[in-house]
Structure formats: C-alpha cells, structure tokens
Design an enzyme around this catalytic site. Structure first.
Site, PDB file in Angstrom:
ATOM      1  N   ASN A  62       0.838  -1.201   0.000  1.00 28.60           N
ATOM      2  CA  ASN A  62       0.000   0.000   0.000  1.00 28.60           C
ATOM      3  C   ASN A  62       0.869   1.247   0.000  1.00 28.60           C
ATOM      4  O   ASN A  62       1.961   1.257   0.587  1.00 28.60           O
ATOM      5  CB  ASN A  62      -1.030   0.005   1.143  1.00 28.60           C
ATOM      6  CG  ASN A  62      -0.440  -0.142   2.530  1.00 28.60           C
ATOM      7  OD1 ASN A  62       0.618  -0.733   2.703  1.00 28.60           O
ATOM      8  ND2 ASN A  62      -1.127   0.383   3.516  1.00 28.60           N
ATOM      9  N   ILE A  63       0.371   2.270  -0.681  1.00 29.83           N
ATOM     10  CA  ILE A  63       1.105   3.530  -0.808  1.00 29.83           C
ATOM     11  C   ILE A  63       0.122   4.648  -0.470  1.00 29.83           C
ATOM     12  O   ILE A  63      -0.848   4.869  -1.211  1.00 29.83           O
ATOM     13  CB  ILE A  63       1.665   3.698  -2.234  1.00 29.83           C
ATOM     14  CG1 ILE A  63       2.618   2.528  -2.545  1.00 29.83           C
ATOM     15  CG2 ILE A  63       2.391   5.040  -2.368  1.00 29.83           C
ATOM     16  CD1 ILE A  63       3.156   2.498  -3.947  1.00 29.83           C
ATOM     17  N   GLU A  64       0.364   5.273   0.675  1.00 26.84           N
ATOM     18  CA  GLU A  64      -0.568   6.316   1.125  1.00 26.84           C
ATOM     19  C   GLU A  64      -0.101   7.689   0.661  1.00 26.84           C
ATOM     20  O   GLU A  64       0.997   7.856   0.119  1.00 26.84           O
ATOM     21  CB  GLU A  64      -0.721   6.229   2.651  1.00 26.84           C
ATOM     22  CG  GLU A  64      -1.308   4.883   3.052  1.00 26.84           C
ATOM     23  CD  GLU A  64      -1.571   4.736   4.544  1.00 26.84           C
ATOM     24  OE1 GLU A  64      -1.100   5.573   5.332  1.00 26.84           O
ATOM     25  OE2 GLU A  64      -2.248   3.749   4.902  1.00 26.84           O
ATOM     26  N   GLU A  75      -3.062  -4.595  -2.953  1.00 25.63           N
ATOM     27  CA  GLU A  75      -3.561  -5.547  -3.955  1.00 25.63           C
ATOM     28  C   GLU A  75      -3.626  -4.907  -5.332  1.00 25.63           C
ATOM     29  O   GLU A  75      -3.243  -5.502  -6.341  1.00 25.63           O
ATOM     30  CB  GLU A  75      -4.971  -6.050  -3.595  1.00 25.63           C
ATOM     31  CG  GLU A  75      -5.051  -6.826  -2.301  1.00 25.63           C
ATOM     32  CD  GLU A  75      -5.371  -5.948  -1.103  1.00 25.63           C
ATOM     33  OE1 GLU A  75      -4.814  -4.841  -0.991  1.00 25.63           O
ATOM     34  OE2 GLU A  75      -6.182  -6.383  -0.264  1.00 25.63           O
ATOM     35  N   CYS A 112     -10.388  -4.782   0.305  1.00 25.00           N
ATOM     36  CA  CYS A 112     -11.499  -3.821   0.235  1.00 25.00           C
ATOM     37  C   CYS A 112     -12.338  -4.071  -1.021  1.00 25.00           C
ATOM     38  O   CYS A 112     -11.934  -4.799  -1.932  1.00 25.00           O
ATOM     39  CB  CYS A 112     -10.967  -2.384   0.263  1.00 25.00           C
ATOM     40  SG  CYS A 112     -10.332  -1.818  -1.323  1.00 25.00           S
ATOM     41  N   CYS A 115     -10.701  -3.282  -4.448  1.00 22.74           N
ATOM     42  CA  CYS A 115      -9.733  -4.313  -4.864  1.00 22.74           C
ATOM     43  C   CYS A 115     -10.464  -5.562  -5.348  1.00 22.74           C
ATOM     44  O   CYS A 115     -10.047  -6.205  -6.317  1.00 22.74           O
ATOM     45  CB  CYS A 115      -8.782  -4.657  -3.725  1.00 22.74           C
ATOM     46  SG  CYS A 115      -7.602  -3.330  -3.377  1.00 22.74           S
TER      47      CYS A 115
HETATM   48  N1  THU Z   1      -5.295  -1.473   2.566  1.00 21.57           N
HETATM   49  C1  THU Z   1      -4.718  -2.297   1.643  1.00 21.57           C
HETATM   50  O1  THU Z   1      -3.649  -2.009   1.089  1.00 21.57           O
HETATM   51  N2  THU Z   1      -5.355  -3.448   1.361  1.00 21.57           N
HETATM   52  C2  THU Z   1      -6.464  -3.902   1.988  1.00 21.57           C
HETATM   53  O2  THU Z   1      -6.926  -4.991   1.686  1.00 21.57           O
HETATM   54  C3  THU Z   1      -7.086  -3.100   3.042  1.00 21.57           C
HETATM   55  C4  THU Z   1      -6.561  -1.734   3.202  1.00 21.57           C
HETATM   56  C5  THU Z   1      -4.572  -0.254   2.929  1.00 21.57           C
HETATM   57  C6  THU Z   1      -5.167   1.032   2.473  1.00 21.57           C
HETATM   58  C7  THU Z   1      -4.581   1.994   3.482  1.00 21.57           C
HETATM   59  O3  THU Z   1      -3.278   2.358   3.071  1.00 21.57           O
HETATM   60  C8  THU Z   1      -4.462   1.174   4.753  1.00 21.57           C
HETATM   61  O4  THU Z   1      -4.488  -0.185   4.317  1.00 21.57           O
HETATM   62  C9  THU Z   1      -5.560   1.412   5.760  1.00 21.57           C
HETATM   63  O5  THU Z   1      -6.807   1.316   5.193  1.00 21.57           O
END
Ligand code: THU
Length: 160
Positions: A62-64, A75, A112, A115
């Site tokens: 994940n990249i925020e 994903e 989520c 995804c």
């Molecule tokens: N996130 C994912 O990368 N995949 C998931 O299946 C659930 C959520 C990330 C998004 C965000 O960066 C962090 O988790 C919190 O929601």
C-alpha cells in the site's frame, strides 16, 4: 417472496506449511512486500503478491498520500503492476498480508471492495479462477478458490 442465501466457500489453514508449496511461497512474498509499505498515516502495512501463468511473481504494497484518497491498496498496486509488466499474461493467484508496529494483526486481511472489483476484472481477463490467499501478520490463512466467493453479485462487463 423468497429468501435466498449466498454461499461463499473458502478454506482455512492454521499453518502456512499446510498450503500447497507454491501458495506458501506466494504468501511469503506478500509478507516480504509488506515490509515496503508506505503507510505513515494508517500505520497499517499491507503486502500483496501476484502469481502469473508464466511463473512471474509481482509484488505490491500500500502507498498512502497526505491527500488520503490518492493512495492505493497493496492488492491493486500488485495487480496493476502485473498487468503493466506482463500484459495479456493470465493471473493464477493473489496473496495479501499485513503487519503493524502498533498492534498484532493475527486474523486474515480482508481486501477492500474496490480491490475485489479489480480482482473480478483480472479473473475475467485471465479466463480462469483467481485464487486469493489472505493472512494477517500471523494466524490462519483463508483461501478462496475464485473471486465469486469474495464478491457476490458482481458487476460484469456483460451488463454494459
Ligand atoms: N489497505 C490495503 O492495502 N489493502 C487492503 O486490503 C485493506 C486496506 C490499505 C489502504 C490503506 O493504506 C491502509 O491499508 C488502511 O486502510
């Protein structure tokens, strides 16, 4: 009026060692990918690994972003990277895991909805079921033999 039920079959493994060796390896790749997460806001570090029909494994994390909606889940990073690097190569499986320095994550990460919708498209294009493996940092592994178990009543291109 008729009440219906939707059955979502999946398998739970208590230990990674019980999985098929290739699935166990894919999950280990997902754990490795989670180390690269850029999640300074949620501190929820997610890793994903995709296995393609040509044997390639593509990682994502994940990249925020300070503008929150601009970030992306692990994903989708992995699936989009795989489609960009190996266009037209079918997908076989996707593994997802997460860790946090602030709390134990000992139950499987649930992808989520966005995804899941991308998984649906990937599965359609691949013309074969996409296996999805979910685990926390530790704990049981949930295995879905196809996306329909994760995403009932899916929106498909046939509706367009
Ligand atoms: N996130 C994912 O990368 N995949 C998931 O299946 C659930 C959520 C990330 C998004 C965000 O960066 C962090 O988790 C919190 O929601």
């Amino acid at each position: 009026m008729k009440k219906e039920r939707f059955i979502c079959p999946y398998t739970v493994y208590d230990h990674l060692e019980e999985l098929d060796p290739s699935d166990g390896e894919l999950l280990r790749h997902a754990h490795e990918a989670a180390r690269n997460a850029y999640a300074p806001y949620s501190k929820f570090n997610v890793g994903a690994a995709v296995r393609l029909a040509n044997g390639a494994v593509v990682l994502g994390n994940n990249i925020e972003n300070a503008a929150y909606p601009s970030g992306l889940c692990a994903e989708r990073v992995a699936m989009f990277a795989a489609m960009a690097q190996y266009p037209g190569v079918p997908f076989e499986a996707l593994a997802v895991t997460a860790w946090s320095a602030t709390k134990a994550i000992d139950e499987p990460v649930a992808p989520c909805g966005a995804c899941r919708q991308v998984m649906v498209e990937v599965e359609q294009v691949s013309k074969k079921p996409l296996r999805v493996l979910c685990q926390g940092d530790t704990g049981p592994v949930m295995v879905f033999d196809g996306v329909e178990s994760l995403m009932p009543f899916i929106f498909l291109d046939k509706f367009l």
